[in-house]
Design a protein around this motif. Structure first.
Motif, PDB file in Angstrom:
ATOM      1  N   ARG A  44      21.860  48.302  32.401  1.00 43.33           N
ATOM      2  CA  ARG A  44      20.595  47.609  32.198  1.00 43.33           C
ATOM      3  C   ARG A  44      20.764  46.128  32.540  1.00 43.33           C
ATOM      4  O   ARG A  44      21.739  45.509  32.129  1.00 43.33           O
ATOM      5  N   THR A  53      20.360  51.153  19.719  1.00 41.08           N
ATOM      6  CA  THR A  53      20.047  52.182  20.713  1.00 41.08           C
ATOM      7  C   THR A  53      21.150  53.235  20.762  1.00 41.08           C
ATOM      8  O   THR A  53      20.884  54.432  20.855  1.00 41.08           O
ATOM      9  N   GLU A  72      16.909  53.934  28.539  1.00 37.94           N
ATOM     10  CA  GLU A  72      18.324  53.811  28.162  1.00 37.94           C
ATOM     11  C   GLU A  72      18.826  55.072  27.487  1.00 37.94           C
ATOM     12  O   GLU A  72      19.991  55.417  27.585  1.00 37.94           O
TER      13      GLU A  72
HETATM   14 MG   LIG Z   1      18.474  48.539  22.072  1.00 32.74          MG
END
Ligand SMILES: [Mg+2]
Ligand SMILES: Nc1ncnc2c1ncn2[C@@H]1O[C@H](COP(=O)(O)OP(=O)(O)OP(=O)(O)O)[C@@H](O)[C@H]1O
Length: 380
Positions: free
Chosen positions: A92, A157, A181
């Motif tokens: 990312r 995450t 993601e």
């Molecule tokens: Mg995150």
């Protein structure tokens, strides 16, 4: 055909990113932070250090950035100095350009973890205990609505991704993200990603739009990468109206802070809902809050698991089910270079507080006593 095109991109991106090629290839580096051509930092095992490497010039860095953006089909326009993109390997990237970025073009690369940090890997890394991991897996199976709360880059995450593996394979899951993601392992997954407006301000698709659309796609579970706006209200209302087992992450430093923040975000949806009514909805929507933090020793851990109870005198109440035992823990400042040389504190342990979760009495939780091994006592 498309492979060769991305191969070419992969090679050109590497050429342009030559000054940071070593950290890009080094699997122990998790993040590369480029603050202008001559100021580059990396994060390794939770510690941030400065690199000697530099881009030759402002132009060389801009060329690298342009190249990365081109790979993601993005363009630099004066209207959008803040851009999300991706490297060919899926890492990312966030870019901030002048004039909003005062120290010159800035690029942050969150490297794509080659090995998925699943629950076992998180246990092995000391991020949580096997008991807590089992408890969380069972809570996900029991369709508890769950929020992973934490500061920037605290591992939210990653934990959400690991938790998602406990969703049964026969359920239809809708995943909504700003910038994709999460990597769900189930068969039946629908993935949706937001879209920024074009240069004329048209065509924007927000998390809120996607969430509303997702409700019409017959999901068994909805996973939202992160709530950070008015979609909080839609999420809360969906959770209270029978969409059990949904999960998301939220920027907050304590479970109480998470509830307050959800409330504030829901208010951004600008509906006329009296505060006490909104608060009651938040409290009944969210079942569990899993707090994560990056600690001063550089480790990322689950620091607390709390159950949300019904309001009392219009105030939030939570019960801590797991807390960190044996040490005062201090969260590390978000992006400050950490020079602390204390090694990882293996003696800090996430421990059951002795409180039993209320959800053990719910119909969705009937299987718990049969299946719980390590944390059976919690459900007795
Ligand atoms: Mg995150
Ligand atoms: N328990 C852990 N042990 C070691 N590394 C971890 C752990 N959890 C996450 N990481 C690594 O830390 C980095 C940040 O993790 P992650 O993206 O999950 O954080 P986040 O809180 O979602 O960040 P953001 O605020 O940017 O959304 C990643 O490189 C990830 O691989």
């Amino acid at each position: 055909m498309s492979t060769s095109r991305s191969d070419i991109f992969a090679r050109t991106v590497e050429t342009f990113l030559r000054p940071v090629l070593d950290p890009l290839r080094d699997p122990s580096v998790s993040e590369i932070m480029i603050n202008g051509p001559a100021d580059i930092y990396v994060e390794r095992f939770g510690r941030v250090t400065r690199l000697a490497a530099r881009f030759d010039s402002h132009e060389a860095l801009m060329a690298a950035i342009r190249n990365v953006l081109q790979f993601s089909g993005k363009r630099i326009t004066p209207e959008s100095p803040l851009i999300d993109a991706r490297l060919p390997d899926g890492s990312r990237v966030h870019v901030a350009l002048e004039p909003v970025s005062l120290q010159g073009p800035c690029m942050c690369i969150r490297k794509f973890g080659k090995e998925l940090l699943n629950m076992q890997a998180l246990i092995d890394a000391g991020a949580m205990t096997p008991e807590a991991a089992e408890f969380l897996r069972l809570a996900v199976r029991a369709e508890q609505n769950l929020i992973v709360a934490g500061g920037t880059s605290s591992g939210k995450t990653t934990l959400l991704n690991a938790l998602s593996t406990a969703i049964p394979n026969d359920q239809r899951i809708v995943v909504i993200e700003d910038s994709s993601e999460l990597q769900l392992q189930q068969e039946h997954v629908l993935r949706m990603e937001t879209r920024p407006p074009d240069r004329y301000g048209r065509g924007e698709v927000t998390i809120r739009d996607l969430f509303r659309s997702s409700l019409r796609l017959r999901p068994d579970r909805i996973v939202i990468g992160e709530v950070r706006g008015g979609e909080a209200l839609d999420m809360i209302q969906a959770m209270t109206s029978g969409h059990g087992g949904s999960m998301s992450t939220l920027h907050a430093t304590t479970p109480r802070d998470a509830l307050n923040r959800l409330e504030t975000l829901a208010m951004m949806a600008r509906v006329d809902l009296p505060l006490f009514a909104l608060r009651a909805q938040v409290a009944s929507a969210i079942d569990l809050i899993v707090q994560v933090a990056r600690l001063v020793d550089g480790t990322r851990r689950v620091t607390q698991i709390s159950e949300v109870l019904p309001l009392e005198n219009d105030e939030y109440r939570t019960t801590d089910l797991f807390t960190l035992d044996g040490a005062t823990v201090e969260a590390a400042p978000a992006a400050a270079p950490s020079g602390a040389d204390a090694g990882p504190r293996r003696d800090i342990r996430l421990k059951w507080t002795g409180e039993k979760p209320r959800f053990r009495h719910e119909p969705t939780a009937r299987f718990l006593l049969d299946e719980a091994k390590l944390c059976r006592e919690m459900f007795l």
